[in-house]
Design a protein around this motif. Structure first.
Motif, short mmCIF file in Angstrom:
data_model
loop_
_atom_site.label_atom_id
_atom_site.label_comp_id
_atom_site.label_asym_id
_atom_site.label_seq_id
_atom_site.Cartn_x
_atom_site.Cartn_y
_atom_site.Cartn_z
N MET B 1 0.83 -1.20 0.00
CA MET B 1 0.00 0.00 0.00
C MET B 1 0.86 1.25 0.00
O MET B 1 1.97 1.25 -0.52
CB MET B 1 -0.90 -0.04 1.24
CG MET B 1 -2.21 0.73 1.07
SD MET B 1 -3.06 0.90 2.66
CE MET B 1 -2.23 2.30 3.37
N ALA B 2 0.36 2.24 0.67
CA ALA B 2 0.92 3.58 0.51
C ALA B 2 2.45 3.67 0.55
O ALA B 2 3.07 4.11 -0.41
CB ALA B 2 0.33 4.50 1.57
N PHE B 3 3.03 3.21 1.64
CA PHE B 3 4.46 3.45 1.76
C PHE B 3 5.29 2.18 1.61
O PHE B 3 6.44 2.13 1.97
CB PHE B 3 4.78 4.11 3.10
CG PHE B 3 4.28 5.50 3.16
CD1 PHE B 3 3.02 5.76 3.67
CD2 PHE B 3 5.03 6.54 2.68
CE1 PHE B 3 2.54 7.05 3.69
CE2 PHE B 3 4.55 7.83 2.70
CZ PHE B 3 3.30 8.09 3.22
N GLY B 4 4.63 1.15 1.07
CA GLY B 4 5.32 -0.12 0.97
C GLY B 4 6.62 -0.01 0.22
O GLY B 4 7.62 -0.65 0.55
N SER B 5 6.62 0.85 -0.78
CA SER B 5 7.79 0.96 -1.63
C SER B 5 9.01 1.49 -0.88
O SER B 5 10.13 1.34 -1.34
CB SER B 5 7.46 1.87 -2.81
OG SER B 5 6.81 3.02 -2.34
N PHE B 6 8.77 2.12 0.24
CA PHE B 6 9.92 2.67 0.96
C PHE B 6 10.77 1.56 1.56
O PHE B 6 11.97 1.66 1.61
CB PHE B 6 9.45 3.61 2.07
CG PHE B 6 8.99 4.91 1.51
CD1 PHE B 6 7.75 5.01 0.94
CD2 PHE B 6 9.82 6.01 1.52
CE1 PHE B 6 7.33 6.20 0.40
CE2 PHE B 6 9.40 7.19 0.97
CZ PHE B 6 8.15 7.29 0.41
N ASP B 9 13.31 0.23 6.14
CA ASP B 9 13.22 0.77 7.49
C ASP B 9 14.46 0.39 8.30
O ASP B 9 14.38 0.10 9.49
CB ASP B 9 11.96 0.28 8.20
CG ASP B 9 10.72 0.95 7.62
OD1 ASP B 9 10.87 2.04 7.03
OD2 ASP B 9 9.63 0.40 7.76
N VAL B 10 15.55 0.32 7.63
CA VAL B 10 16.78 -0.03 8.32
C VAL B 10 17.27 1.20 9.08
O VAL B 10 17.48 2.25 8.50
CB VAL B 10 17.87 -0.49 7.34
CG1 VAL B 10 19.12 -0.89 8.09
CG2 VAL B 10 17.34 -1.65 6.52
N VAL B 11 17.38 1.04 10.36
CA VAL B 11 17.84 2.16 11.16
C VAL B 11 19.10 1.74 11.90
O VAL B 11 19.09 0.80 12.67
CB VAL B 11 16.77 2.60 12.16
CG1 VAL B 11 17.31 3.73 13.02
CG2 VAL B 11 15.53 3.07 11.42
N VAL B 13 21.21 2.95 14.48
CA VAL B 13 21.48 3.94 15.52
C VAL B 13 22.40 3.36 16.60
O VAL B 13 22.75 4.03 17.55
CB VAL B 13 20.19 4.45 16.20
CG1 VAL B 13 19.48 5.42 15.28
CG2 VAL B 13 19.29 3.31 16.58
N LEU B 201 9.83 23.70 17.99
CA LEU B 201 9.01 22.70 18.67
C LEU B 201 7.85 23.36 19.39
O LEU B 201 6.76 22.79 19.50
CB LEU B 201 9.85 21.90 19.66
CG LEU B 201 10.95 21.05 19.03
CD1 LEU B 201 11.80 20.40 20.11
CD2 LEU B 201 10.33 19.98 18.15
N ALA B 204 5.36 23.99 16.81
CA ALA B 204 4.66 22.74 16.51
C ALA B 204 3.61 22.46 17.57
O ALA B 204 2.50 22.04 17.27
CB ALA B 204 5.66 21.59 16.42
N ASP B 207 0.73 24.64 16.99
CA ASP B 207 0.04 24.20 15.77
C ASP B 207 -0.84 22.98 16.06
O ASP B 207 -1.83 22.76 15.39
CB ASP B 207 1.09 23.85 14.71
CG ASP B 207 0.48 23.52 13.36
OD1 ASP B 207 -0.07 24.44 12.74
OD2 ASP B 207 0.52 22.35 12.96
N LEU B 208 -0.44 22.19 17.06
CA LEU B 208 -1.18 20.97 17.40
C LEU B 208 -2.10 21.22 18.59
O LEU B 208 -2.25 20.38 19.46
CB LEU B 208 -0.20 19.83 17.70
CG LEU B 208 0.57 19.35 16.46
CD1 LEU B 208 1.79 18.55 16.86
CD2 LEU B 208 -0.34 18.52 15.56
#
Lengths: 397, 304
Positions: B1-6, B9-11, B13, B201, B204, B207-208
């Motif tokens: 779906m939407a973000f599958g192509s990304f 998700d290797v991070v 840190v 921040l 933000a 804004d929220l």
């Protein structure tokens, strides 16, 4: 308060907005209406006032004069937390001390909405990051942070979603994918999007309506194709894509077209595609509309011809080849040619003529400025050209 | 779906862990310093606290090596009230210092951010008192609040204080002195935290849908917590053991004695070394308890 938020987006109306900072005017008498449910892009170079416009709508700046209406309601004097607006900040501005989930639920919790965490999970699923809900923003990659920022804004179902160059920090491939995803989300949730960017391609691929902004005012507004096909000012003609512009006197005009004496010859432009029909006018044509000819063509009705000129530069860019042609009296003309055959069609130093169909020309409403207010130098092609010129200059020295 | 192509998700840190001999050698001076100045006195203190008077060849200030745990029981029963008072004074001084320092630090670190010159000047003003000995400054306060001093006269003329009122020697003055002397230790760490606060921040937050108060408590305060924790510890720990402000020679009286005064008296006047050593160790342990609870609550052990 919850009543101010709906699922269909709301009109945004800016009436006579002026914003002055000490020492300069960022926005001058801006009038703008963005219909509900549209994807609107404000496009302009840095310092043109587009981010200030966004901050005014969000309530982070106060206008010096003018009114801001969202869904018909005047919010000019409302503080930001009372406006039905959410922003995806250029810096993302995720709260570093909260988990991704808490970040997304922040707005809902502040409004006292039931099941804030459940809806936050839902929004995270939409951007496919639900499995990282427990992480801190600092543990995510740039693209993931961008998606969290997006989820944090859309979870609130704001009437108006503001996007401040949200794709600026992403690499090209990720950027393309995000552009498409943003568009998909907009189609799915039906919010009004106001997107601010300096990237013309981003604006053109995503927005229904693009407003080109320069020096604190809107130069031209319309659908992307319309802006590209029929620019009305020299700024738009050069900022949105590239243009070949010629300035001259109108020598004759008929009901269908006007004829301008320029570039050592006469050039014809359809009357309805020209902003001005008398006096000194600037006309133009897009580089991909031009055809290169190695022989002088026979004069034909409905065709403009320039030449002969000398090809001064050929740069191959995969899909197309860019030729720079020096035509005496007309300056340098840029031609994009599709690569239908192997290798360049003509070589450097060749004598060529340039022609285009009269219907492809356009007439601008202002005069071509001697010096461009902003040189569009951020596309790869012109960077390559500049780099090459610099290298050549270096070799010759 | 939407973000599958990304995908991915290797991070990465995970901090690379580098171990090298050079780092250990560089640590050596610190280890030697700690051993010489912390560990050795601590061992000596523990040994002293367990000594017992020499009953055979009795002499004041003469003690034998022993394992006399009674010393602890004795000082705890005799001085328990004073220990409790020390913690009370110190806790109040810490709270007052925090209440005064936070707005001050916010003003210098956030409001004055646009005016670097004023910011620097304000910081110098916070640090300026250090240029003068704190003994002299405390004595100056004693003179200002003296029975014949201007403050008492003024308050008496307004009938706020009675004709025989005192300020010096009261708990109020001791807490005032502690607060005053330790404010820079609270203000500077908080300033350091707030000076780095990303104002975007706060935008933000607004804004929220967070109003300014909500933004302050949910964004500003948590982000400045490291400074608040350091400041609180830097004030609370030394203030509990402070013996200058509460001493009768300065702002206190015998009724306001803190544990530092008792340690000083038993050591210098009574020459009761085991008792003063036992008191020091009790003080140390008692400080560690609230400090570790505090650190656990604020979850910032990694900052220390």
């Amino acid at each position: 308060m919850a009543g101010a938020f709906d699922d269909s987006g709301a009109d945004l109306e800016l009436v006579g907005i002026t914003k002055r900072f000490p020492g300069f005017t960022a926005i001058e008498n801006l009038n703008l209406t963005i219909p509900a449910g549209s994807f609107f892009a404000l496009l302009g170079p840095s310092g043109c006032g587009k981010t200030t416009t966004l901050r005014l709508v969000a309530g982070l700046e106060t206008p010096t004069a003018g009114r801001i209406l969202i869904g018909g309601k005047d919010v000019t004097d409302s503080p930001p937390h009372q406006r039905p607006v959410n922003t995806v900040f250029q810096s993302y501005a995720l709260f570093p001390h909260m988990t991704v989930l808490r970040n997304v639920a922040f707005g809902l919790s502040r409004r006292g909405i039931q099941d804030a965490l459940g809806r936050a999970h839902e929004a995270l699923r939409l951007v496919e990051l639900d499995h990282l809900a427990g992480r801190r923003p600092s543990q995510l990659s740039g693209g993931q942070q961008q998606r969290v920022a997006l989820a944090r804004a859309i979870v609130n179902r704001p009437a108006l979603l503001l996007l401040d160059e949200p794709l600026g920090a992403l690499d090209l491939k990720l950027r393309r994918q995000m552009q498409l995803e943003l568009k998909t989300i907009q189609d799915e949730v039906g919010l009004t999007f106001l997107h601010v960017t300096h990237d013309q391609e981003e604006a053109m691929t995503m927005a229904d309506t693009v407003a080109v902004m320069n020096k604190g005012r809107i130069e031209q507004m319309g659908a992307p194709e319309e802006l590209y096909e029929l620019p009305k000012t020299s700024f738009v003609a050069n900022f949105l894509g590239q243009s070949n512009l010629f300035t001259g006197q109108v020598v004759s005009s008929s009901a269908l077209s006007i004829v301008v004496s320029a570039a050592g010859t006469t050039l014809e432009v359809p009357r309805e595609r020209a902003e001005r029909h008398a006096g000194t006018v600037t006309i133009g044509v897009r580089p991909e509309k031009l055809t290169l000819l190695v022989e002088k063509p026979a004069p034909a009705a409905g065709t403009n011809v320039l030449g002969p000129g000398i090809v001064s530069d050929v740069s191959f860019s995969g899909v197309s080849t860019q030729y720079l042609v020096e035509v005496p009296g007309a300056g340098t003309i840029t031609v994009f040619a599709q690569n239908m055959v192997f290798g360049p069609v003509v070589n450097r130093g060749s004598e060529v003529w340039v022609s285009w169909a009269v219907g492809h020309g356009f007439g601008l409403g202002d005069d071509q400025e001697a010096e461009l207010r902003f040189t569009p130098d951020d596309d790869t092609q012109s960077i390559a050209t500049q780099r090459r010129a610099a290298l050549e200059a270096e070799l010759e020295a | 779906m939407a973000f599958g192509s990304f995908g991915g998700d290797v991070v990465a840190v995970e901090q690379p862990r580098r171990s090298s001999r050079a780092a250990l050698w560089l640590l050596l001076p610190g280890v030697v310093y700690l051993a010489a100045t912390y560990l050795a006195p601590l061992v000596s203190l523990v040994i002293t606290s367990l000594k017992t008077p020499d009953l055979v060849n009795f002499d004041i200030g003469r003690y034998l090596y022993a394992f006399d745990v009674q010393n602890y029981v004795h000082v705890f029963t005799q001085y328990g009230a004073i220990i409790a008072r020390s913690f009370g004074y110190s806790a109040m001084a810490t709270v007052f210092a925090l209440l005064i320092s936070y707005p001050l630090a916010y003003f210098i670190g956030v409001t004055l951010r646009k005016y670097p010159l004023w910011q620097a000047l304000a910081l110098i003003l916070v640090i300026a008192p250090f240029f003068m000995s704190f003994l002299l400054r405390t004595l100056a306060w004693k003179a200002i609040f003296a029975d014949e001093g201007p403050v008492i006269h003024f308050l008496q003329s307004l009938s706020i204080l009675g004709p025989n009122a005192h300020l010096n020697g009261t708990p109020t003055m001791v807490i005032f002195g502690l607060t005053y002397n330790y404010i820079p230790f609270m203000a500077l760490p908080i300033y350091t935290s707030l000076e780095r606060l990303d104002l975007r921040l706060l935008e933000a937050g607004s804004d929220l849908y967070a109003n300014p108060i909500s933004t302050f408590f949910r964004v500003t305060v948590p982000l400045s917590l490291p400074g608040v924790v350091s400041g609180t510890l830097l004030v609370f720990i030394p203030a509990t053991g402070d013996y200058i402000n509460a001493s009768p020679q300065f702002l206190g009286s015998t009724q306001t004695a803190m544990v530092g005064n008792v340690i000083s008296d038993t050591y210098f006047n009574l020459l009761d070394y085991p008792s003063s050593a036992a008191l020091s160790i009790i003080l140390m342990v008692l400080i560690l308890i609230p400090v570790s609870v505090y650190l656990a609550l604020t979850k910032t052990e990694d900052l220390l």
